[in-house]
Design an enzyme around this catalytic site. Structure first.
Site, short mmCIF file in Angstrom:
data_model
loop_
_atom_site.label_atom_id
_atom_site.label_comp_id
_atom_site.label_asym_id
_atom_site.label_seq_id
_atom_site.Cartn_x
_atom_site.Cartn_y
_atom_site.Cartn_z
N GLU A 107 0.84 -1.20 0.00
CA GLU A 107 0.00 0.00 0.00
C GLU A 107 0.87 1.25 0.00
O GLU A 107 2.01 1.22 0.47
CB GLU A 107 -0.87 0.02 1.27
CG GLU A 107 -2.30 -0.45 1.06
CD GLU A 107 -3.17 0.59 0.34
OE1 GLU A 107 -2.63 1.42 -0.41
OE2 GLU A 107 -4.39 0.55 0.53
N ASP A 108 0.32 2.34 -0.49
CA ASP A 108 1.02 3.62 -0.41
C ASP A 108 0.89 4.21 1.00
O ASP A 108 1.87 4.60 1.62
CB ASP A 108 0.50 4.62 -1.47
CG ASP A 108 -1.03 4.73 -1.50
OD1 ASP A 108 -1.71 4.01 -0.74
OD2 ASP A 108 -1.54 5.56 -2.28
N ASP A 111 -4.67 4.87 6.14
CA ASP A 111 -5.27 6.01 6.84
C ASP A 111 -6.30 5.47 7.84
O ASP A 111 -5.95 5.16 8.99
CB ASP A 111 -5.89 6.94 5.79
CG ASP A 111 -6.44 8.23 6.37
OD1 ASP A 111 -6.08 8.55 7.51
OD2 ASP A 111 -7.21 8.92 5.68
N PHE A 160 -2.81 15.62 4.83
CA PHE A 160 -3.05 14.97 3.54
C PHE A 160 -1.78 15.07 2.70
O PHE A 160 -1.28 16.16 2.44
CB PHE A 160 -4.25 15.61 2.82
CG PHE A 160 -4.71 14.74 1.69
CD1 PHE A 160 -5.58 13.69 1.92
CD2 PHE A 160 -4.20 14.92 0.40
CE1 PHE A 160 -5.97 12.84 0.88
CE2 PHE A 160 -4.59 14.09 -0.64
CZ PHE A 160 -5.47 13.05 -0.40
N ARG A 173 1.01 12.92 -8.43
CA ARG A 173 1.63 11.60 -8.24
C ARG A 173 3.08 11.61 -8.68
O ARG A 173 3.90 10.83 -8.22
CB ARG A 173 0.90 10.54 -9.07
CG ARG A 173 -0.51 10.22 -8.61
CD ARG A 173 -1.00 8.95 -9.32
NE ARG A 173 -2.43 8.80 -9.30
CZ ARG A 173 -3.13 8.25 -8.30
NH1 ARG A 173 -2.51 7.80 -7.23
NH2 ARG A 173 -4.44 8.14 -8.36
P1 IMP Z 1 -7.97 4.09 4.19
O1 IMP Z 1 -8.99 3.06 3.74
O2 IMP Z 1 -8.64 5.24 4.86
O3 IMP Z 1 -6.87 3.50 5.03
O4 IMP Z 1 -7.38 4.72 2.90
C1 IMP Z 1 -6.43 4.15 2.13
C2 IMP Z 1 -6.29 4.86 0.80
O5 IMP Z 1 -6.73 6.22 0.82
C3 IMP Z 1 -4.82 4.92 0.46
O6 IMP Z 1 -4.42 3.76 -0.21
C4 IMP Z 1 -4.75 6.16 -0.42
O7 IMP Z 1 -5.03 5.80 -1.76
C5 IMP Z 1 -5.83 7.06 0.12
N1 IMP Z 1 -5.26 8.06 1.05
C6 IMP Z 1 -5.34 8.09 2.39
N2 IMP Z 1 -4.67 9.12 2.93
C7 IMP Z 1 -4.13 9.77 1.88
C8 IMP Z 1 -3.27 10.92 1.78
O8 IMP Z 1 -2.85 11.56 2.76
N3 IMP Z 1 -2.91 11.28 0.51
C9 IMP Z 1 -3.31 10.59 -0.60
N4 IMP Z 1 -4.08 9.50 -0.54
C10 IMP Z 1 -4.50 9.09 0.68
MG MG Z 2 -3.96 3.44 -2.06
#
Ligand code: IMP
Ligand code: MG
Length: 183
Positions: A107-108, A111, A160, A173
Site C-alpha cells: 500500500e502507499d 489512513d 493529507f 503523483r
Molecule cells: P484508508 O482506507 O482510509 O486507510 O485509505 C487508504 C487509501 O486512501 C490509500 O491507499 C490512499 O489511496 C488514500 N489516502 C489516504 N490518505 C491519503 C493521503 O494523505 N494522501 C493521498 N491519498 C490518501
Molecule cells: Mg492506495
C-alpha cells in the site's frame, strides 16, 4: 519547486509543505527491502500492489528485493477527492493463484484502515499461506480499524500527503518527494 509552480499555474495556489525527501524515501525502502528479503527467504512470495497509489513504491521495493517474488495488483475505489467515504469497491480482481502462497499487500498509505481490512478479508478467501501488509506510510489521525501493518517506512501523525504516487484529485503523483498539501 519549478515543477510545483508549473502544476499550479492559473489555479488557486495550494501550499506544499515538505514531509519526506526523495533521499529519505530511498533510504527507508533500502532498509525495508532487506528486512522483507530476509524474512521471505525460501518462501513463495507474492506482492500485491494496490492501485493506483502504490505503483511507484511497488516498483522501487520490488527492484530492491533479493528473493524471488511474483507480482499482481488490485484496484479499489474508496476516495473521492481526498476524504474517506468508507465505501470500498474492488475495481480490479486478483489474477494470480495465491493458494498456499505468502502474500504481501503493498500500500502507499494506510489512513482509516478500512481499505486494508477489506483487502485482507478479500485475499484470505483465496486461502493464501499467509497475508502480511507493507505500507510506505502509516498515518494515524483517522484510524478506524485496528489492522496490523507488518512493515512500513514512515510513521506520519496527520495531514493529507501528495507525491511519490500519492494523489489529490489525480494530481501530484509524479512529484519525487512527499508533501503535506494544504488547500
Ligand atoms: P484508508 O482506507 O482510509 O486507510 O485509505 C487508504 C487509501 O486512501 C490509500 O491507499 C490512499 O489511496 C488514500 N489516502 C489516504 N490518505 C491519503 C493521503 O494523505 N494522501 C493521498 N491519498 C490518501
Ligand atoms: Mg492506495
Amino acid at each position: 519547486m519549478i515543477l510545483l509552480s508549473v502544476v499550479n499555474i492559473n489555479k488557486s495556489m495550494p501550499e506544499f509543505i515538505p514531509v519526506l525527501s526523495k533521499e529519505e524515501i530511498d533510504r527507508s525502502i533500502d532498509d525495508l527491502a532487506s528486512r522483507i528479503s530476509d524474512d521471505y527467504q525460501g518462501r513463495d512470495l507474492v506482492l500485491i500492489g494496490i492501485l493506483k497509489g502504490a505503483f511507484i513504491f511497488m516498483a522501487d521495493l520490488l527492484r530492491r528485493l533479493y528473493v524471488p517474488a511474483r507480482v499482481d495488483f488490485l484496484r479499489v475505489s474508496s476516495y473521492g477527492s481526498g476524504t474517506s467515504s468508507g465505501k470500498i469497491r474492488l475495481t480490479k480482481e486478483l489474477e494470480t493463484d495465491i493458494n498456499g502462497s505468502d502474500v504481501l499487500i503493498v500500500e502507499d498509505i494506510v489512513d482509516t484502515g478500512l481499505t486494508l481490512k477489506y483487502l485482507i478479508d478479500y485475499l484470505k478467501a483465496f486461502h493464501p499461506g499467509s497475508v502480511k501488509v507493507c505500507s510506505l506510510i502509516n498515518k494515524h489521525e483517522n484510524r478506524k480499524k485496528n489492522v496490523k501493518i507488518d512493515y512500513f517506512c514512515h510513521d506520519i501523525e496527520e495531514g493529507f500527503l501528495v507525491g511519490y504516487g500519492l494523489d489529490y484529485n489525480e494530481n501530484y503523483r509524479n512529484l519525487p518527494d512527499i508533501y503535506h498539501l494544504k488547500i
